[in-house]
Design an enzyme around this catalytic site. Structure first.
Site, PDB file in Angstrom:
ATOM      1  N   PHE A  17       0.826  -1.199   0.000  1.00  0.00           N
ATOM      2  CA  PHE A  17       0.000   0.000   0.000  1.00  0.00           C
ATOM      3  C   PHE A  17       0.865   1.255   0.000  1.00  0.00           C
ATOM      4  CE2 PHE A  17      -1.679   3.395   2.773  1.00  0.00           C
ATOM      5  CZ  PHE A  17      -2.699   3.855   1.950  1.00  0.00           C
ATOM      6  N   PHE A  22      -4.002   7.737  16.248  1.00  0.00           N
ATOM      7  CA  PHE A  22      -5.090   6.906  16.769  1.00  0.00           C
ATOM      8  C   PHE A  22      -5.773   6.052  15.697  1.00  0.00           C
ATOM      9  CE2 PHE A  22      -4.897  10.648  19.636  1.00  0.00           C
ATOM     10  CZ  PHE A  22      -4.446   9.979  20.772  1.00  0.00           C
ATOM     11  N   LEU A  23      -5.011   5.529  14.747  1.00  0.00           N
ATOM     12  CA  LEU A  23      -5.569   4.559  13.809  1.00  0.00           C
ATOM     13  C   LEU A  23      -5.828   3.263  14.569  1.00  0.00           C
ATOM     14  CD1 LEU A  23      -6.336   3.312  11.128  1.00  0.00           C
ATOM     15  CD2 LEU A  23      -3.920   3.050  10.598  1.00  0.00           C
ATOM     16  N   THR A  45       3.767   8.690  13.202  1.00  0.00           N
ATOM     17  CA  THR A  45       4.815   7.847  13.768  1.00  0.00           C
ATOM     18  C   THR A  45       4.297   6.431  13.924  1.00  0.00           C
ATOM     19  OG1 THR A  45       4.145   8.483  16.012  1.00  0.00           O
ATOM     20  CG2 THR A  45       5.976   9.687  15.027  1.00  0.00           C
ATOM     21  N   LEU A  59       2.022  12.370  20.430  1.00  0.00           N
ATOM     22  CA  LEU A  59       1.289  11.727  21.529  1.00  0.00           C
ATOM     23  C   LEU A  59       1.033  10.268  21.221  1.00  0.00           C
ATOM     24  CD1 LEU A  59      -1.299  14.577  22.181  1.00  0.00           C
ATOM     25  CD2 LEU A  59       0.966  14.250  23.208  1.00  0.00           C
TER      26      LEU A  59
END
Length: 495
Positions: free
Chosen positions: A88, A218-219, A253, A495
């Site tokens: 991907f 937050f995936l 990240t 974060l």
């Protein structure tokens, strides 16, 4: 997305890479045994190569450098964020492995608002897109529940991040936040939230260029849907929504290697309550030590010692913003915060919840702010037990000592930062934190050893979407040890 050059080397002062721009040479000769060893150590990469014949695998890995592979070695599969596949990412505007360096900084794809689709891609049957409304307490609770049960955990499935409602409001509602960048996937029949990805606007300086970016985080995908290949679909959707706002670049990240990190930092941990960390399985007992010796080793004074140290207040915003801005000019990858953003990130974001997320302190001498430091709270649940690990994470800091014209300027900064961070540890202990975590970014290489931080088993890789830049030192050398000499060029705390 979320588990340290010589002083004269660059105009920015820190982080400019040595010859080869911080990368080791490509693997020209690689044995089958080494291939198998590297794939065992990097399960994300191994998953991408399933089904390939051995010659194809060797060809792909020759195009990667040893650093590309080794810095991304994971301790296990469970602590990896689902960040989609190599296949991907090779279709996306990100730097590719094997590209010749140095290449000029700049975008990898032309920006064309006319080509951005106005509706999201069709999801698999039974699921639908949603924009999660974080002004609605019930929907905040849904995100919290999804992250609590399905987000990052350690390799032994003993600990998992516990993102509270207060933390989510602080992290996802920064000044200028855009509701449409909080993307959810729901079950059509029940409306249950089963996947989420978020973005917030951020202005970054990457070396000499200023970029308007989204910070992606937050995936998270429900464990039962991990085989549905939702991650690339979510990434494409949040990209589309950012593009509709004419935002074409992003920063994110990950704990494993994808095409292609612009920097890599390492986690370090400083015990505050060693006995609790030992009893919960977070910290081991060294074979050459005892429990009593470990408790004594990490003991701290009752009160901080820096003269003029006090909690940061609203009246300090302008002075802190000025000090922060000047201090960050010394690094290659940094956020450019407004006064309002400084207020949000350091003064708890004006959350309507009672829970405190961030602690910020200034040093005032004769009416002038000379230093500040901050840390934030992120608990981890101890799985299978009704217990949590209270972790403080070092956030942003700055000191006027960095601008000393003395021949011993670096030594003076090291002394000052050690004093400040030692006080930060004392304060964190006072507020009942169990461990204090830091990465090898900013000037952290100057105090991690002295303040008894121990190396963790996790790395954090920094990525830029639709932007090429050569590798930026992340405060570690080729063996992932603290790089005292070269330090770090990274000034973004994710974060």
């Amino acid at each position: 997305m979320s588990e340290e050059s010589k002083p004269e080397a660059s105009k920015k002062g820190k982080g400019k890479a040595r010859s080869g721009e911080g990368e080791m040479s490509n693997i020209s000769n690689i044995s089958r045994e080494l291939v198998e060893q590297l794939l065992r150590a990097n399960p994300s990469l191994a998953g991408e190569m399933q089904g390939m014949d051995s010659k194809k695998i060797e060809e792909v890995m020759r195009g990667m450098s040893l650093q590309d592979i080794s810095t991304g070695m994971a301790t296990g599969g469970k602590n990896q964020k689902d960040m989609a596949s190599y296949k991907f990412w090779n279709t996306q505007p990100v730097p590719k492995f094997g590209e010749d360096e140095p290449l000029p900084d700049g975008p990898l794809r032309e920006n064309d608002l006319a080509r951005v689709k106005t509706v999201g891609a069709e999801l698999i049957e039974g699921f639908e897109w949603d924009t999660v409304d974080l002004t609605d307490d019930q929907q905040v609770r849904e995100v919290y529940e999804l992250l609590t049960h399905h987000y990052v955990e350690d390799s032994e499935a003993m600990f998992r991040f516990n993102y509270s409602a207060s933390f989510l409001h602080w992290a996802l509602k920064a000044p200028g936040w855009i509701k449409n960048w909080h993307v959810g996937v729901r079950v059509t029949s029940t409306k249950k939230l089963v996947a989420f990805i978020s973005g917030i606007p951020v202005t970054l300086r990457v070396r000499e260029n200023t970029l308007q970016c989204s910070e992606i985080n937050f995936l998270c995908i429900h464990k039962k849907l991990r085989g549905k290949r939702l991650a690339p679909v979510l990434i494409k959707e949040v990209t589309r929504r950012c593009n509709l706002e004419s935002v074409w670049n992003a920063i994110y990240t990950v704990g494993v290697v994808l095409p292609k990190p612009i920097s890599t930092c390492r986690y370090f941990h400083r015990s505050l309550d060693w006995l609790k960390l030992y009893e919960t399985g977070f910290s081991p007992l060294p074979t050459t030590s005892t429990k009593a010796k470990q408790v004594t080793k990490y003991a701290l004074s009752a009160n901080p010692s820096t003269k003029g140290l006090r909690e940061m207040e609203v009246k300090d915003l302008d002075a802190v913003h000025d000090l922060f801005t000047r201090y960050m000019e010394r690094f290659d990858l940094v956020p450019k915060f407004t006064v309002e953003e400084i207020g949000h990130w350091l003064l708890n974001g004006g959350s309507k919840y009672d829970e405190r997320i961030v602690w910020a302190y200034v040093v005032e001498e004769e009416g002038k702010i000379t230093d500040f430091f901050s840390f934030y709270s992120l608990e981890s649940s101890v799985l299978g037990k009704k217990e949590t690990i209270r972790a403080a994470y070092l956030f942003y800091y700055a000191s006027e000592t960095a601008f000393s014209k003395s021949p011993d300027a670096k030594k003076e900064l090291k002394v000052r930062l050690n004093a400040l961070i030692h006080d930060a540890l004392i304060l964190a202990k006072k507020f009942n934190f169990d461990v204090f975590n830091a990465l090898t970014l900013l000037d952290n290489t100057l105090f991690l050893r002295e303040q008894k931080f121990g190396a963790g088993d996790g790395s954090l890789h920094y990525y830029l979407f639709n932007w090429r830049t050569s590798f930026i030192n992340g405060g570690i050398d080729d063996k992932k040890n603290v790089d005292d000499e070269n330090g770090s060029g990274v000034g973004v705390v994710m974060l």
